[in-house]
Design a protein around this motif. Structure first.
Motif, PDB file in Angstrom:
ATOM      1  N   ALA A  14       0.834  -1.194   0.000  1.00 29.64           N
ATOM      2  CA  ALA A  14       0.000   0.000   0.000  1.00 29.64           C
ATOM      3  C   ALA A  14       0.873   1.251   0.000  1.00 29.64           C
ATOM      4  CB  ALA A  14      -0.932  -0.001   1.203  1.00 29.64           C
ATOM      5  N   GLY A  15       0.462   2.216  -0.808  1.00 23.36           N
ATOM      6  CA  GLY A  15       1.229   3.443  -0.956  1.00 23.36           C
ATOM      7  C   GLY A  15       2.197   3.403  -2.118  1.00 23.36           C
ATOM      8  N   PHE A  37     -10.243  -1.250 -17.144  1.00 25.55           N
ATOM      9  CA  PHE A  37     -11.262  -1.782 -16.263  1.00 25.55           C
ATOM     10  C   PHE A  37     -10.590  -2.645 -15.206  1.00 25.55           C
ATOM     11  CE2 PHE A  37     -15.252  -1.025 -18.663  1.00 25.55           C
ATOM     12  CZ  PHE A  37     -14.716  -0.519 -19.821  1.00 25.55           C
ATOM     13  N   ARG A  38     -11.307  -2.892 -14.132  1.00 28.04           N
ATOM     14  CA  ARG A  38     -10.816  -3.854 -13.146  1.00 28.04           C
ATOM     15  C   ARG A  38     -11.975  -4.672 -12.625  1.00 28.04           C
ATOM     16  NH1 ARG A  38      -8.961   0.411  -8.387  1.00 28.04           N
ATOM     17  NH2 ARG A  38     -11.062   1.082  -7.740  1.00 28.04           N
ATOM     18  N   GLN A  39     -11.633  -5.873 -12.193  1.00 27.66           N
ATOM     19  CA  GLN A  39     -12.668  -6.774 -11.679  1.00 27.66           C
ATOM     20  C   GLN A  39     -12.125  -7.606 -10.545  1.00 27.66           C
ATOM     21  OE1 GLN A  39     -14.470  -9.404 -14.597  1.00 27.66           O
ATOM     22  NE2 GLN A  39     -16.384  -9.382 -13.441  1.00 27.66           N
ATOM     23  N   VAL A  40     -12.921  -7.692  -9.505  1.00 27.27           N
ATOM     24  CA  VAL A  40     -12.647  -8.541  -8.355  1.00 27.27           C
ATOM     25  C   VAL A  40     -13.638  -9.697  -8.418  1.00 27.27           C
ATOM     26  CG1 VAL A  40     -12.655  -8.647  -5.840  1.00 27.27           C
ATOM     27  CG2 VAL A  40     -11.838  -6.587  -6.990  1.00 27.27           C
ATOM     28  N   GLU A  89      -7.734  -1.893  -1.675  1.00 31.80           N
ATOM     29  CA  GLU A  89      -8.973  -2.015  -2.448  1.00 31.80           C
ATOM     30  C   GLU A  89      -8.764  -1.842  -3.948  1.00 31.80           C
ATOM     31  OE1 GLU A  89      -8.416  -0.048   0.195  1.00 31.80           O
ATOM     32  OE2 GLU A  89      -9.445   1.908  -0.012  1.00 31.80           O
ATOM     33  N   ASP A  90      -7.556  -1.500  -4.377  1.00 29.90           N
ATOM     34  CA  ASP A  90      -7.246  -1.461  -5.809  1.00 29.90           C
ATOM     35  C   ASP A  90      -6.895  -2.848  -6.348  1.00 29.90           C
ATOM     36  OD1 ASP A  90      -5.542   1.625  -5.187  1.00 29.90           O
ATOM     37  OD2 ASP A  90      -7.514   1.392  -6.123  1.00 29.90           O
ATOM     38  N   THR A  91      -6.765  -3.825  -5.458  1.00 28.18           N
ATOM     39  CA  THR A  91      -6.463  -5.190  -5.875  1.00 28.18           C
ATOM     40  C   THR A  91      -7.543  -5.724  -6.788  1.00 28.18           C
ATOM     41  OG1 THR A  91      -5.186  -5.665  -3.867  1.00 28.18           O
ATOM     42  CG2 THR A  91      -6.120  -7.544  -5.070  1.00 28.18           C
ATOM     43  N   THR A 121      -2.029  -6.751  -7.213  1.00 27.17           N
ATOM     44  CA  THR A 121      -2.292  -7.064  -5.811  1.00 27.17           C
ATOM     45  C   THR A 121      -1.604  -6.035  -4.936  1.00 27.17           C
ATOM     46  OG1 THR A 121      -2.419  -9.424  -6.325  1.00 27.17           O
ATOM     47  CG2 THR A 121      -2.114  -8.804  -4.018  1.00 27.17           C
ATOM     48  N   VAL A 122      -2.375  -5.396  -4.063  1.00 28.63           N
ATOM     49  CA  VAL A 122      -1.853  -4.392  -3.148  1.00 28.63           C
ATOM     50  C   VAL A 122      -2.040  -4.908  -1.734  1.00 28.63           C
ATOM     51  CG1 VAL A 122      -1.918  -1.981  -2.432  1.00 28.63           C
ATOM     52  CG2 VAL A 122      -2.537  -2.607  -4.787  1.00 28.63           C
TER      53      VAL A 122
END
Length: 124
Positions: A14-15, A37-40, A89-91, A121-122
């Motif tokens: 993170a950061g 785009f991103r998807q979890v 939460e950017d993962t 993955t963060v």
């Protein structure tokens, strides 16, 4: 038909920062809207950034404004997403997409080409 291949994902604390790339080929039109785009797993795919190839207009979803930057290197036919100040939460799996539609608000319309995705993955 445009072909898209993402690269550059990985793991970061993170950061930290990461840059993902999307190599494009097969252009047949003079103007495209391209997006990241991103998807979890278990959630809908979210468009985080968009750019138009004819005038470089950009748009971002609120959660990434001021942290992410979308750019296009036309000479290299490569789309980038520079991600700074990353949060857990950017993962997600990040995908690039392209189409001949317009950008409405901060979103591309008419998308018809997608890459295979790259994992970001963060960790906290």
């Amino acid at each position: 038909q445009v072909q898209l291949v993402e690269s550059g994902g990985g793991s970061v604390q993170a950061g930290g920062s990461l840059r993902v790339s999307c190599a494009a080929s097969g252009y047949t039109y003079s103007s495209y809207c391209m997006g990241w785009f991103r998807q979890v797993p278990g959630k809908e795919r979210e468009e985080v950034a968009a750019i138009t190839t004819n005038n470089g207009r950009t748009g971002y979803t609120d959660s990434v404004k001021g942290r992410f930057t979308i750019s296009l290197d036309s000479a290299k036919n490569t789309l980038y997403l520079q991600m700074n100040s990353l949060k857990p939460e950017d993962t997600a799996i990040y995908y690039c997409a392209a189409g001949q539609g317009l950008m409405i608000g901060a979103r591309c319309t008419g998308l018809n080409a997608w890459g295979q995705g790259t994992q970001v993955t963060v960790s906290s």
